[in-house]
Motif scaffolding. Sequence first.
Motif, PDB file in Angstrom:
ATOM      1  N   ILE A 272       0.836  -1.205   0.000  1.00 52.06           N
ATOM      2  CA  ILE A 272       0.000   0.000   0.000  1.00 52.06           C
ATOM      3  C   ILE A 272       0.866   1.249   0.000  1.00 52.06           C
ATOM      4  O   ILE A 272       0.579   2.236  -0.692  1.00 52.06           O
ATOM      5  CB  ILE A 272      -0.959  -0.012   1.206  1.00 52.06           C
ATOM      6  CG1 ILE A 272      -2.023  -1.109   1.005  1.00 52.06           C
ATOM      7  CG2 ILE A 272      -1.640   1.351   1.380  1.00 52.06           C
ATOM      8  CD1 ILE A 272      -2.959  -1.284   2.172  1.00 52.06           C
TER       9      ILE A 272
ATOM     10  N   ASP B  21      -3.071   5.999  -2.679  1.00 51.13           N
ATOM     11  CA  ASP B  21      -4.181   5.451  -1.900  1.00 51.13           C
ATOM     12  C   ASP B  21      -5.493   6.151  -2.254  1.00 51.13           C
ATOM     13  O   ASP B  21      -5.674   7.338  -1.964  1.00 51.13           O
ATOM     14  CB  ASP B  21      -3.872   5.618  -0.408  1.00 51.13           C
ATOM     15  CG  ASP B  21      -4.811   4.798   0.467  1.00 51.13           C
ATOM     16  OD1 ASP B  21      -5.868   4.390  -0.040  1.00 51.13           O
ATOM     17  OD2 ASP B  21      -4.479   4.580   1.648  1.00 51.13           O
TER      18      ASP B  21
ATOM     19  N   ARG C 229      -8.518   4.663  -1.361  1.00 53.25           N
ATOM     20  CA  ARG C 229      -9.549   3.916  -0.637  1.00 53.25           C
ATOM     21  C   ARG C 229     -10.633   4.810  -0.058  1.00 53.25           C
ATOM     22  O   ARG C 229     -11.756   4.349   0.177  1.00 53.25           O
ATOM     23  CB  ARG C 229      -8.896   3.087   0.475  1.00 53.25           C
ATOM     24  CG  ARG C 229      -8.094   1.898  -0.061  1.00 53.25           C
ATOM     25  CD  ARG C 229      -7.382   1.156   1.049  1.00 53.25           C
ATOM     26  NE  ARG C 229      -6.350   1.985   1.675  1.00 53.25           N
ATOM     27  CZ  ARG C 229      -5.608   1.610   2.711  1.00 53.25           C
ATOM     28  NH1 ARG C 229      -5.803   0.404   3.249  1.00 53.25           N
ATOM     29  NH2 ARG C 229      -4.692   2.413   3.209  1.00 53.25           N
ATOM     30  N   ASP C 230     -10.321   6.091   0.167  1.00 48.30           N
ATOM     31  CA  ASP C 230     -11.311   7.002   0.742  1.00 48.30           C
ATOM     32  C   ASP C 230     -11.996   7.868  -0.319  1.00 48.30           C
ATOM     33  O   ASP C 230     -12.745   8.790   0.018  1.00 48.30           O
ATOM     34  CB  ASP C 230     -10.651   7.901   1.792  1.00 48.30           C
ATOM     35  CG  ASP C 230     -10.194   7.110   3.008  1.00 48.30           C
ATOM     36  OD1 ASP C 230     -10.839   6.080   3.304  1.00 48.30           O
ATOM     37  OD2 ASP C 230      -9.198   7.501   3.635  1.00 48.30           O
TER      38      ASP C 230
ATOM     39  N   SER D 139     -13.471   6.754 -10.257  1.00 47.34           N
ATOM     40  CA  SER D 139     -13.560   7.537  -9.017  1.00 47.34           C
ATOM     41  C   SER D 139     -13.717   9.001  -9.393  1.00 47.34           C
ATOM     42  O   SER D 139     -13.295   9.424 -10.479  1.00 47.34           O
ATOM     43  CB  SER D 139     -12.312   7.346  -8.156  1.00 47.34           C
ATOM     44  OG  SER D 139     -11.184   7.950  -8.757  1.00 47.34           O
TER      45      SER D 139
ATOM     46  N   ASP E 212     -16.628  -2.820  -1.584  1.00 39.80           N
ATOM     47  CA  ASP E 212     -16.234  -2.956  -0.173  1.00 39.80           C
ATOM     48  C   ASP E 212     -15.052  -3.897   0.028  1.00 39.80           C
ATOM     49  O   ASP E 212     -14.866  -4.449   1.117  1.00 39.80           O
ATOM     50  CB  ASP E 212     -17.428  -3.432   0.689  1.00 39.80           C
ATOM     51  CG  ASP E 212     -18.597  -2.467   0.632  1.00 39.80           C
ATOM     52  OD1 ASP E 212     -18.349  -1.251   0.690  1.00 39.80           O
ATOM     53  OD2 ASP E 212     -19.746  -2.922   0.511  1.00 39.80           O
TER      54      ASP E 212
ATOM     55  N   GLU F 174     -10.721  -4.091  -0.664  1.00 36.62           N
ATOM     56  CA  GLU F 174      -9.520  -3.380  -1.100  1.00 36.62           C
ATOM     57  C   GLU F 174      -8.910  -4.120  -2.287  1.00 36.62           C
ATOM     58  O   GLU F 174      -8.722  -5.338  -2.245  1.00 36.62           O
ATOM     59  CB  GLU F 174      -8.517  -3.287   0.050  1.00 36.62           C
ATOM     60  CG  GLU F 174      -9.012  -2.401   1.186  1.00 36.62           C
ATOM     61  CD  GLU F 174      -7.990  -2.246   2.304  1.00 36.62           C
ATOM     62  OE1 GLU F 174      -6.935  -2.924   2.238  1.00 36.62           O
ATOM     63  OE2 GLU F 174      -8.239  -1.451   3.232  1.00 36.62           O
TER      64      GLU F 174
ATOM     65  N   VAL G  83      -4.276   1.677  -4.872  1.00 37.34           N
ATOM     66  CA  VAL G  83      -5.138   0.763  -4.125  1.00 37.34           C
ATOM     67  C   VAL G  83      -6.472   1.468  -3.956  1.00 37.34           C
ATOM     68  O   VAL G  83      -6.534   2.660  -3.646  1.00 37.34           O
ATOM     69  CB  VAL G  83      -4.517   0.372  -2.763  1.00 37.34           C
ATOM     70  CG1 VAL G  83      -4.208   1.587  -1.910  1.00 37.34           C
ATOM     71  CG2 VAL G  83      -5.430  -0.592  -2.004  1.00 37.34           C
ATOM     72  N   ILE G  84      -7.582   0.743  -4.229  1.00 36.34           N
ATOM     73  CA  ILE G  84      -8.911   1.361  -4.180  1.00 36.34           C
ATOM     74  C   ILE G  84      -9.841   0.505  -3.321  1.00 36.34           C
ATOM     75  O   ILE G  84      -9.515  -0.633  -2.956  1.00 36.34           O
ATOM     76  CB  ILE G  84      -9.531   1.521  -5.588  1.00 36.34           C
ATOM     77  CG1 ILE G  84      -9.931   0.143  -6.152  1.00 36.34           C
ATOM     78  CG2 ILE G  84      -8.590   2.245  -6.542  1.00 36.34           C
ATOM     79  CD1 ILE G  84     -10.870   0.209  -7.332  1.00 36.34           C
ATOM     80  N   LYS G  85     -11.007   1.053  -3.040  1.00 38.28           N
ATOM     81  CA  LYS G  85     -12.071   0.306  -2.369  1.00 38.28           C
ATOM     82  C   LYS G  85     -13.393   0.813  -2.935  1.00 38.28           C
ATOM     83  O   LYS G  85     -13.841   1.918  -2.610  1.00 38.28           O
ATOM     84  CB  LYS G  85     -12.012   0.513  -0.858  1.00 38.28           C
ATOM     85  CG  LYS G  85     -12.967  -0.384  -0.077  1.00 38.28           C
ATOM     86  CD  LYS G  85     -12.763  -0.198   1.419  1.00 38.28           C
ATOM     87  CE  LYS G  85     -13.670  -1.114   2.214  1.00 38.28           C
ATOM     88  NZ  LYS G  85     -13.487  -0.933   3.683  1.00 38.28           N
TER      89      LYS G  85
END
Length: 752
Positions: free
Chosen positions: A254, A259, A261-262, A281, A365, A367, A392-394
Amino acid sequence: MGQRKGGRRLSKRQVADAVQGLFQEHPGEALSYKQVFKALKLDTHPAKMLAVDVMDELAWDDYLSKVDNSTYRLNMKTQVQEGTFIRKANGKNSFLPDDGGKPIFVSERNSMSAMGGDRVRVAMMARRQNHIKEAIVTEILERKHNQAVGILQVEKDYAFLNAEGNIFAQDILIPKKKLKGGKTGEKAVVRITQWPSKESKNLVGEVIDVLGKQGENDVEMHAILAQYDLPYKYPQRVEEAANKIDTGITPEEIARRKDFRDVLTFTIDPADAKDFDDALSIRRMENGELHPHGNETRNSKQPSAPNAQLYEVGVHIADVSHYVTEGSIIDKEAQQRATSVYLVDRTIPMLPERLCNFICSLRPDEEKLCYSVIFIIDEDANIKKWQLAHTVIKSNRRYAYEEVQEMLEGKDGDYAEELRLLSQMAQKLRDRRFQNGAVKFDREELHFDIDEKGRPTRCFFKKSTLATQLIEEFMLLANRTVAEMVSSEGNLVKEGLQNYPPITTHRSPNAKKPKTFVYRIHDQPDPQKLENLRTALAPMGYKVKTSGTRGAISRGLNKLMSEAEGRREQKLVETLTLRAMMKAKYSTHNIGHYGLAFDYYTHFTSPIRRYPDTMVHRLLTRYQEGGRSANQDHYEELCEHSSQMEQTAANAERDSIKYKMVEFMADKVGQEFDAHISGVQSYGIYCEIDENHCEGLVGMHDLDGDYYEFDEKNYQLVGRRHHRKYQLGDAIRIKVARANVERRQLDFVLAD
């Protein structure tokens, strides 16, 4: 041979055939008159003189070369060629030269039992009387197929396979001990163990898999795959290798990535999709500043217009190459397959299920590791900056196209505002593409609703929508951007923000040679096909531009299709225009993409289902890390293989559609439907039913009382006596006559 029974002399045609056959059997030898007379047993003066006349004429025809006054040899330079043998069920086989020339007729007796797709060497046959160019196969250089699919017939002392398709000229004999338990009426896959030869004309094989009872859905789908040498099972050792892959994402991994993820991220795919290989995104930028990812913050160096709101839009693609290392057992299997295959009722994935549907799939949901192109863009889709980065995504949400379309049409839902904003940007990108000369083909795709037993219950077309265009435009943008990135100055940029567009079409004189890369290329339309299009449509009042700049021609084609929209001949115009286009393919030699009007284009966005995308990811990573240019010859071979497998997969998909089409119409024999003519051939007309888009053939013998001639240039059949015309695109009323599921053949007749 000198004289026929009953004292009748040989005809000139018989002597010519014999002389040609003799020289073809001895292609490098010089043969004198005496040698020819002796070999052909010409023992009368008239027969000998006829042979001399024939040899003189064949030399005049450049079929033979004259060594001296009484000696000839086969003219190898002009009469011997190499290429591909095309087998036809009606016996009208042909030879397709490697140099791209027109197909040449090969009769069955001169085929040397070649199979469809074989690479062969042929000699031309001189036929001055009827002016038909004909070839004879003299050597089979490479067998294209070593297995066949068909129906078993088991007798008391022997068995054979009645092969499907037009590949094999005869049934395949199978020793009883090589049946592997197969029974009469079952479908089986057979490997060829003995090819026809001078000693034996038989094809001999052994059963390698019994698929099951003819007519069962799984059996028929597996038969289609086996017919094209496509795998319908995954090797166990590859599955086992996939099961051993560590799915954990370490803190160290990571830290090496940006990043996301948010950041609000979602996928948009067909409702029944399981492999989500791309995500979008979006977030609003404050004061023109790029949000931090990891420990890095960057400022935009190119300010936007006053009051223009900027957004960060990420195109995130599953990082398949992180898990599938080059040269691994999984990679070798994926390379061989080159693409996922999409039949009507199933997907045969390029990667093992654990990878394509779980580890790499960008499921909500969870990673996930990605390779991403990040754009700084305003509301008018003006791109200010971009960057390429491992991320890295979510994903927050998984959408089906239908859900998104409803929100774009006004319905409330999760993140509807963001989706509408992205759609507005996508439409602006789309408008610019067409302004720049992209060809506007909104292709309709045929789909079926399938019940639990695999039977089709509904047949319909899926059309392009705002939701599908939203994804399409951002994927096109990402593909174009990374292709331009590699090609601009020969060095791939690091992961920092870059000005957009990455390049101009004019390279700097100091630029280095671009590094080896995989491009998706599409050549300009065939000039002769454009001229045929112009000629065919001129009587209807349409004008087609066949010369000028690339943009001028493509804009002319768009104008043509727009003018035809809603008119009787719309289908005709669309079909003929599509036929004038070349096929897109993969290559390391860039010529641009005509249909999209891009000077540089690649496939970056679907590595789960296309091997070229994985190749692109590896090359981009290599160059970002400062690596040297990859071996171009190696990658060109992979490109050619990928292009071939793409076409093979498309053929299999078409066959599965044909099968379901015939199955869907099986209970409608005797019913009448409105249709239009979708194809015209010398043997009849293909008609597509307007209601459900199923296509069948009205054979020439089922047309009304006249003799019809095929006008290939104008795509029509014309009655010799009554001058009735059947032209591509014409409305017509048909009755379903036969639905042969085994042959995947739907036959119509004209309704009264």
